[in-house]
Design an enzyme around this catalytic site. Structure first.
Site, short mmCIF file in Angstrom:
data_model
loop_
_atom_site.label_atom_id
_atom_site.label_comp_id
_atom_site.label_asym_id
_atom_site.label_seq_id
_atom_site.Cartn_x
_atom_site.Cartn_y
_atom_site.Cartn_z
N ASN A 20 -17.74 -14.05 -2.14
CA ASN A 20 -18.85 -13.97 -1.19
C ASN A 20 -20.10 -13.49 -1.93
O ASN A 20 -20.07 -13.26 -3.14
CB ASN A 20 -18.49 -13.05 -0.02
CG ASN A 20 -18.19 -11.65 -0.48
OD1 ASN A 20 -19.05 -10.94 -0.96
ND2 ASN A 20 -16.91 -11.26 -0.38
N ASP A 28 -11.08 -11.38 3.57
CA ASP A 28 -10.03 -11.13 4.56
C ASP A 28 -8.75 -11.88 4.23
O ASP A 28 -7.67 -11.45 4.61
CB ASP A 28 -10.53 -11.53 5.95
CG ASP A 28 -11.57 -10.54 6.47
OD1 ASP A 28 -11.33 -9.33 6.31
OD2 ASP A 28 -12.61 -10.97 6.99
N PRO A 55 -4.64 -7.07 2.27
CA PRO A 55 -4.54 -5.70 2.78
C PRO A 55 -5.92 -5.19 3.14
O PRO A 55 -6.92 -5.61 2.54
CB PRO A 55 -3.97 -4.92 1.59
CG PRO A 55 -4.31 -5.73 0.40
CD PRO A 55 -4.33 -7.16 0.85
N ASP A 56 -6.00 -4.31 4.12
CA ASP A 56 -7.28 -3.73 4.53
C ASP A 56 -7.42 -2.35 3.86
O ASP A 56 -6.69 -1.41 4.20
CB ASP A 56 -7.34 -3.61 6.06
CG ASP A 56 -8.74 -3.29 6.52
OD1 ASP A 56 -9.32 -2.31 6.01
OD2 ASP A 56 -9.26 -4.01 7.39
N ILE A 57 -8.33 -2.26 2.92
CA ILE A 57 -8.46 -1.03 2.12
C ILE A 57 -8.98 0.12 2.99
O ILE A 57 -8.45 1.24 2.96
CB ILE A 57 -9.40 -1.27 0.92
CG1 ILE A 57 -8.74 -2.29 0.00
CG2 ILE A 57 -9.67 0.01 0.14
CD1 ILE A 57 -9.55 -3.47 -0.32
N PHE A 98 -18.29 -0.11 6.40
CA PHE A 98 -19.46 -0.92 6.72
C PHE A 98 -18.99 -2.05 7.63
O PHE A 98 -17.79 -2.35 7.67
CB PHE A 98 -20.10 -1.51 5.46
CG PHE A 98 -21.13 -0.61 4.85
CD1 PHE A 98 -20.77 0.55 4.20
CD2 PHE A 98 -22.49 -0.92 4.92
CE1 PHE A 98 -21.72 1.40 3.64
CE2 PHE A 98 -23.45 -0.10 4.37
CZ PHE A 98 -23.07 1.06 3.72
N LYS A 158 -14.43 -2.19 15.30
CA LYS A 158 -13.87 -1.96 13.95
C LYS A 158 -13.58 -0.48 13.71
O LYS A 158 -12.59 -0.14 13.08
CB LYS A 158 -14.86 -2.46 12.89
CG LYS A 158 -14.62 -3.93 12.56
CD LYS A 158 -15.54 -4.49 11.52
CE LYS A 158 -15.33 -6.01 11.51
NZ LYS A 158 -16.37 -6.74 10.87
N LYS A 175 -9.85 0.52 12.70
CA LYS A 175 -9.59 0.97 11.33
C LYS A 175 -9.45 2.48 11.23
O LYS A 175 -9.13 3.01 10.18
CB LYS A 175 -10.69 0.46 10.41
CG LYS A 175 -10.85 -1.07 10.50
CD LYS A 175 -11.50 -1.67 9.29
CE LYS A 175 -11.69 -3.17 9.48
NZ LYS A 175 -11.72 -3.92 8.24
#
Ligand code: PMT
Length: 397
Positions: A209, A277, A305-307, A324, A338, A342
């Site tokens: 990105n 993602d 994985p979502d850090i 963020f 979010k 999270k």
């Protein structure tokens, strides 16, 4: 704070050099000692006599002065300083510093210095925005020098814009803050993720990105300035590591997660990275070839994985976890969702649909927490980083 402190003040050429005289008085009044170097350019605007009278000390002007060398060698002049201030710093002075030149007393001393250095640039607004000057400023920042941004307003040359030397009172306050204020995050460990992740498809292709890493690097720098030990886990970027920050380079989200978990324990975690993602299920061993049949290869993806989520729910959870949210629509509602999903303490929501954010110098952030939403005005990414740092200081204090 200034009592018994030695400040070496380098005055280079510029109409604003008169403000340095007022600065000398303020430092002296606060109990500090000031030694001054006046460059040839500086001498065109203020005289050695006025500088000597106000500082109550000899003024140094020549690199090859027998008198000055017998009294005090130029290396000693730099070494004896607790802090060095260059104000005003002309474009020429900044270029000489960035280039590492030692062609006069000021540049030689600055090259030989091991004390912290603050630079206060002052020049015409077009000069200030010239890429050559901005590149030199980036170089000095990367080397750990503190740049006090010039003020905006009417210039002596008749133009208006950014480039004015701040007033003596503002210079004094910045010197006090930068050199002598207590470092409120001393002893704290901060973990910052920044930049994009690259998810490999085959040996030559990846999913990535547009994140440049600028926002995350600015945060790492601001936290370090506040005294924290900073581990910066960075995807591929073209940026230089902020001075004093430990940087771990990664490519994929999996790498980023494992580097982040290895960096624990931490008191603070800030996830500003733009993490992909999804990642390809299968990485081809060799470059995927175009099919003669024209068949388009399918890309099967799985979730990364979502850090942020992992850190916020970790058994070694940092005390403050900030994420963020990059949104193209429903900024606040999506960011609020979010923060819950999270389990982080704050989300900095930025709208990436209109004005440029990726790669830009500034950002427009809404700070979201369980307590509500605060809109910060559009400001530089350094400014956003400072606001986040102030918030952390307040929370941990
Ligand atoms: O790098 P710059 O060019 O300066 O641009 C700055 C920025 C736009 C990248 C930055 O300000 C920003 O918004 N970063 C977060 C981008 C993002 O991935 O947002 P998101 O809404 O998809 O993710 C939400 C949060 O979860 C983020 O903190 C992200 O780091 C984190 N995340 C997301 C997915 C994942 N697998 N792991 C994560 O940790």
């Amino acid at each position: 704070m200034f009592t018994d402190k030695n400040i070496l003040l380098v005055i280079s050429g510029g109409i604003a050099a008169y403000k340095s005289l007022a600065l000398i008085r303020l430092i002296k009044k606060a109990g500090g000692r000031v030694s001054c170097i006046l460059t040839k350019g500086g001498e065109q605007f203020v005289t050695p006599l006025s500088v000597a009278a106000l500082s109550e000390a000899p003024v140094y002007t020549d690199l090859f002065s027998l008198k000055d060398e017998t009294e005090m060698g130029h290396i000693r002049l730099a070494r004896e300083a607790d802090a060095i201030v260059v104000a005003p710093a002309s474009a020429n002075m900044i270029a000489r510093l960035a280039g590492g030149f030692a062609q006069d007393l000021a540049s030689t001393c600055l090259l030989a210095a091991d004390s912290p250095i603050m630079i206060a640039p002052a020049m015409n607004p077009v000069m200030w925005n010239n890429p050559a000057v901005q590149d030199n400023i980036s170089t000095l920042k990367r080397r750990g020098m503190h740049i006090m941004p010039p003020a905006s307003g009417d210039m002596a040359c008749g133009e208006t814009g950014e480039g004015r030397l701040p007033e003596a009172e503002d210079l004094f306050a910045e010197i006090e803050r930068f050199f002598f204020a207590p470092k409120p995050l001393n002893g704290k460990h901060a973990l910052v993720t920044a930049g994009p992740t690259y998810e490999p498809i085959d040996p030559v292709r990846f999913i990535g990105n547009h994140s440049s890493g600028k926002q995350g690097y600015a945060i790492a720098h601001a936290l370090r300035q506040a005294g924290a030990t900073v581990t910066l886990i960075s995807g591929p970027t073209a940026l230089q590591t902020p001075h004093g920050v430990k940087r771990i380079d990664i490519q994929s989200a999996e790498d980023m997660l494992s580097a982040a978990e290895s960096a624990l324990p931490a008191d603070i975690a800030i996830c500003s990275a733009a993490v992909a993602d999804w990642t390809p299920v299968h990485i081809a061993d060799s470059k995927i070839k175009k099919q003669a049949s024209g068949e388009i290869p399918a890309l099967n993806l799985r979730e990364n994985p979502d850090i942020l989520k992992t850190l916020a729910n970790h058994k070694k959870r940092p005390r403050i976890v900030i994420g963020f949210a990059a949104e193209t629509n429903d900024l606040i509602a999506n960011a609020q969702a979010k923060i819950k999903k999270k389990n982080c303490d704050y989300i900095c929501a930025n709208d990436v649909s209109g004005a440029q954010v990726f790669g830009a110098e500034d950002n427009h952030v809404h700070l979201i927490s369980a307590r509500g939403v605060t809109e910060w005005p559009r400001m530089s990414k350094d400014g956003v980083a400072q606001k986040i740092t102030d918030l952390i200081i307040e929370e941990l204090g």
